[in-house]
Scaffold this motif. Structure first.
Motif, PDB file in Angstrom:
ATOM      1  N   ASN A 114      39.818  29.667  21.453  1.00 46.58           N
ATOM      2  CA  ASN A 114      39.608  28.607  22.445  1.00 46.58           C
ATOM      3  C   ASN A 114      39.116  29.234  23.744  1.00 46.58           C
ATOM      4  O   ASN A 114      39.913  29.643  24.592  1.00 46.58           O
ATOM      5  N   ARG A 115      37.788  29.294  23.903  1.00 41.59           N
ATOM      6  CA  ARG A 115      37.176  30.034  25.010  1.00 41.59           C
ATOM      7  C   ARG A 115      36.533  29.133  26.063  1.00 41.59           C
ATOM      8  O   ARG A 115      35.813  29.625  26.937  1.00 41.59           O
ATOM      9  N   HIS A 116      36.753  27.851  25.995  1.00 42.85           N
ATOM     10  CA  HIS A 116      36.045  26.935  26.883  1.00 42.85           C
ATOM     11  C   HIS A 116      36.984  26.291  27.895  1.00 42.85           C
ATOM     12  O   HIS A 116      38.144  25.981  27.579  1.00 42.85           O
ATOM     13  N   VAL A 117      36.471  26.090  29.094  1.00 45.26           N
ATOM     14  CA  VAL A 117      37.217  25.402  30.148  1.00 45.26           C
ATOM     15  C   VAL A 117      36.279  24.445  30.867  1.00 45.26           C
ATOM     16  O   VAL A 117      35.049  24.597  30.822  1.00 45.26           O
ATOM     17  N   ASP A 118      36.856  23.457  31.516  1.00 48.83           N
ATOM     18  CA  ASP A 118      36.120  22.619  32.459  1.00 48.83           C
ATOM     19  C   ASP A 118      36.414  23.124  33.863  1.00 48.83           C
ATOM     20  O   ASP A 118      37.581  23.303  34.232  1.00 48.83           O
ATOM     21  N   VAL A 119      35.362  23.388  34.609  1.00 48.61           N
ATOM     22  CA  VAL A 119      35.510  23.846  35.990  1.00 48.61           C
ATOM     23  C   VAL A 119      35.343  22.651  36.918  1.00 48.61           C
ATOM     24  O   VAL A 119      34.348  21.919  36.836  1.00 48.61           O
ATOM     25  N   THR A 120      36.321  22.430  37.779  1.00 47.40           N
ATOM     26  CA  THR A 120      36.239  21.343  38.750  1.00 47.40           C
ATOM     27  C   THR A 120      36.620  21.871  40.126  1.00 47.40           C
ATOM     28  O   THR A 120      37.276  22.901  40.254  1.00 47.40           O
ATOM     29  N   GLY A 121      36.214  21.145  41.131  1.00 49.91           N
ATOM     30  CA  GLY A 121      36.557  21.534  42.490  1.00 49.91           C
ATOM     31  C   GLY A 121      36.256  20.420  43.459  1.00 49.91           C
ATOM     32  O   GLY A 121      35.697  19.368  43.085  1.00 49.91           O
ATOM     33  N   THR A 122      36.617  20.637  44.692  1.00 50.12           N
ATOM     34  CA  THR A 122      36.386  19.631  45.726  1.00 50.12           C
ATOM     35  C   THR A 122      35.903  20.293  47.004  1.00 50.12           C
ATOM     36  O   THR A 122      36.199  21.460  47.278  1.00 50.12           O
ATOM     37  N   VAL A 123      35.159  19.536  47.763  1.00 48.37           N
ATOM     38  CA  VAL A 123      34.819  19.905  49.132  1.00 48.37           C
ATOM     39  C   VAL A 123      35.216  18.734  50.010  1.00 48.37           C
ATOM     40  O   VAL A 123      34.783  17.596  49.789  1.00 48.37           O
ATOM     41  N   THR A 124      36.085  19.003  50.969  1.00 49.53           N
ATOM     42  CA  THR A 124      36.497  17.968  51.910  1.00 49.53           C
ATOM     43  C   THR A 124      36.204  18.428  53.335  1.00 49.53           C
ATOM     44  O   THR A 124      36.113  19.626  53.601  1.00 49.53           O
ATOM     45  N   LYS A 125      36.082  17.467  54.218  1.00 51.80           N
ATOM     46  CA  LYS A 125      35.888  17.778  55.624  1.00 51.80           C
ATOM     47  C   LYS A 125      37.235  18.143  56.246  1.00 51.80           C
ATOM     48  O   LYS A 125      38.281  17.986  55.627  1.00 51.80           O
ATOM     49  N   ALA A 126      37.191  18.630  57.458  1.00 52.15           N
ATOM     50  CA  ALA A 126      38.413  19.105  58.107  1.00 52.15           C
ATOM     51  C   ALA A 126      39.465  18.010  58.239  1.00 52.15           C
ATOM     52  O   ALA A 126      40.667  18.286  58.217  1.00 52.15           O
ATOM     53  N   ASP A 127      39.019  16.756  58.325  1.00 48.25           N
ATOM     54  CA  ASP A 127      39.977  15.652  58.465  1.00 48.25           C
ATOM     55  C   ASP A 127      40.469  15.148  57.118  1.00 48.25           C
ATOM     56  O   ASP A 127      41.225  14.176  57.051  1.00 48.25           O
ATOM     57  N   GLY A 128      40.048  15.802  56.019  1.00 49.93           N
ATOM     58  CA  GLY A 128      40.526  15.435  54.697  1.00 49.93           C
ATOM     59  C   GLY A 128      39.647  14.450  53.954  1.00 49.93           C
ATOM     60  O   GLY A 128      39.911  14.162  52.781  1.00 49.93           O
ATOM     61  N   THR A 129      38.614  13.939  54.591  1.00 52.45           N
ATOM     62  CA  THR A 129      37.733  12.989  53.910  1.00 52.45           C
ATOM     63  C   THR A 129      36.765  13.743  52.994  1.00 52.45           C
ATOM     64  O   THR A 129      36.413  14.897  53.251  1.00 52.45           O
ATOM     65  N   PRO A 130      36.349  13.108  51.893  1.00 58.85           N
ATOM     66  CA  PRO A 130      35.439  13.787  50.958  1.00 58.85           C
ATOM     67  C   PRO A 130      34.119  14.150  51.614  1.00 58.85           C
ATOM     68  O   PRO A 130      33.620  13.446  52.503  1.00 58.85           O
ATOM     69  N   ALA A 131      33.534  15.262  51.139  1.00 58.62           N
ATOM     70  CA  ALA A 131      32.229  15.714  51.624  1.00 58.62           C
ATOM     71  C   ALA A 131      31.230  15.586  50.474  1.00 58.62           C
ATOM     72  O   ALA A 131      31.206  16.437  49.588  1.00 58.62           O
ATOM     73  N   PRO A 132      30.418  14.536  50.444  1.00 54.93           N
ATOM     74  CA  PRO A 132      29.470  14.344  49.346  1.00 54.93           C
ATOM     75  C   PRO A 132      28.191  15.152  49.541  1.00 54.93           C
ATOM     76  O   PRO A 132      27.908  15.645  50.641  1.00 54.93           O
ATOM     77  N   ASN A 133      27.448  15.323  48.433  1.00 53.49           N
ATOM     78  CA  ASN A 133      26.124  15.965  48.452  1.00 53.49           C
ATOM     79  C   ASN A 133      26.168  17.410  48.958  1.00 53.49           C
ATOM     80  O   ASN A 133      25.240  17.872  49.623  1.00 53.49           O
TER      81      ASN A 133
END
Length: 267
Positions: free
Chosen positions: A53-72
């Protein structure tokens, strides 16, 4: 030792800047440090891989300093296979060297999330697996202006994927157990890998002196056998075999050899 390509230099630069505090990494609470504009995280599912079993899903997030999502936001993601630097002298050098592989540059969605599904955690080049470590890094890097020479606007995160390996072994026969300077020492043997794993191409290393990582290298045949010879010197004092299978999920074997060099000064 693997050559440092552009992705390698990127990973090495990021690691160096992170270590010196020039790049920002997420704390356990994912709170930004003072002055940070963004917080970057990365994780994998599952957190550990194995031979089957050599496969994984890579996920992550980028948020702004105030915690709101950072799109694009474009995030550079790499797999970095790590190796232990051979160093018998104890010098203050990097204890690791690295072999990175580009996994892509995903862009965050409206929720600030990025995903790379079904990533193979494996060794992707033909370099030797001698000294490979069982933890593979997944790194994520976002640089606001795309210029690594201005690290104050860069953000770095990483996570380690465990690699559960199967064991292997090495057996041997010696032409002699007592040697002196000028003698030819011949070692014959066989590497045994897990059932179903091809032993052909497994690297076998013979060390004779403590300052050298190895003195002779051969590769095993299709049935796992090998033969190697070395001319003994007057200072040879450390005789050992090490193996490096071609599969990262098969651990190498190590075996000290019961050889005495009679040319060494008596203590």
């Amino acid at each position: 030792m693997p050559r440092k390509s552009l992705p390698t230099r990127l990973a090495a630069t990021a690691a160096l800047l992170f270590a010196t505090g020039a790049l920002s990494a997420p704390a356990a609470s994912a709170d930004p440090s003072p002055g940070d504009a963004y917080v970057l995280t990365v994780t994998t599912n599952p957190a550990t891989t194995s031979y089957d079993n050599r496969h994984v899903d890579v996920t992550g997030t980028v948020t702004k300093a105030d915690g709101t999502p950072a799109p694009n936001i474009p995030v550079t993601v790499e797999e970095v296979v790590q190796f232990t630097t051979w160093n018998p002298w104890g010098d203050p050098i990097d204890p690791h060297y690295y072999e990175p592989r580009d996994l892509g540059k995903p862009v965050t969605d409206a929720n600030g999330k990025f995903t790379i599904p079904d990533v193979t955690i494996d060794h992707a080049t033909d370099s030797s697996l001698l000294n490979v470590e069982q933890g593979v890094q997944i790194t994520a890097l976002y640089d606001e202006d795309g210029d690594l020479n201005t690290p104050q606007d860069g953000y770095f995160a990483d996570t380690t994927v465990g690699v559960n390996t199967q064991s292997s072994s090495v057996s041997y026969r010696l032409s002699k157990k007592k040697v002196k300077a000028g003698d030819i020492l011949t070692v014959t043997g066989k590497v045994t890998l897990p059932k179903g794993v091809q032993p052909q191409g497994t690297e076998v290393f013979l060390q004779t002196y403590w300052e050298q990582e190895y003195d002779v290298k051969v590769t095993a045949t299709y049935d796992g056998f090998f033969v190697m010879s070395v001319r003994v010197t007057g200072y040879d004092d450390t005789f050992a075999l090490r193996t490096a299978p071609r599969d990262m999920y098969v651990a190498g074997a190590q075996q000290a050899l019961p050889i005495t060099n009679t040319s060494l000064p008596r203590r």
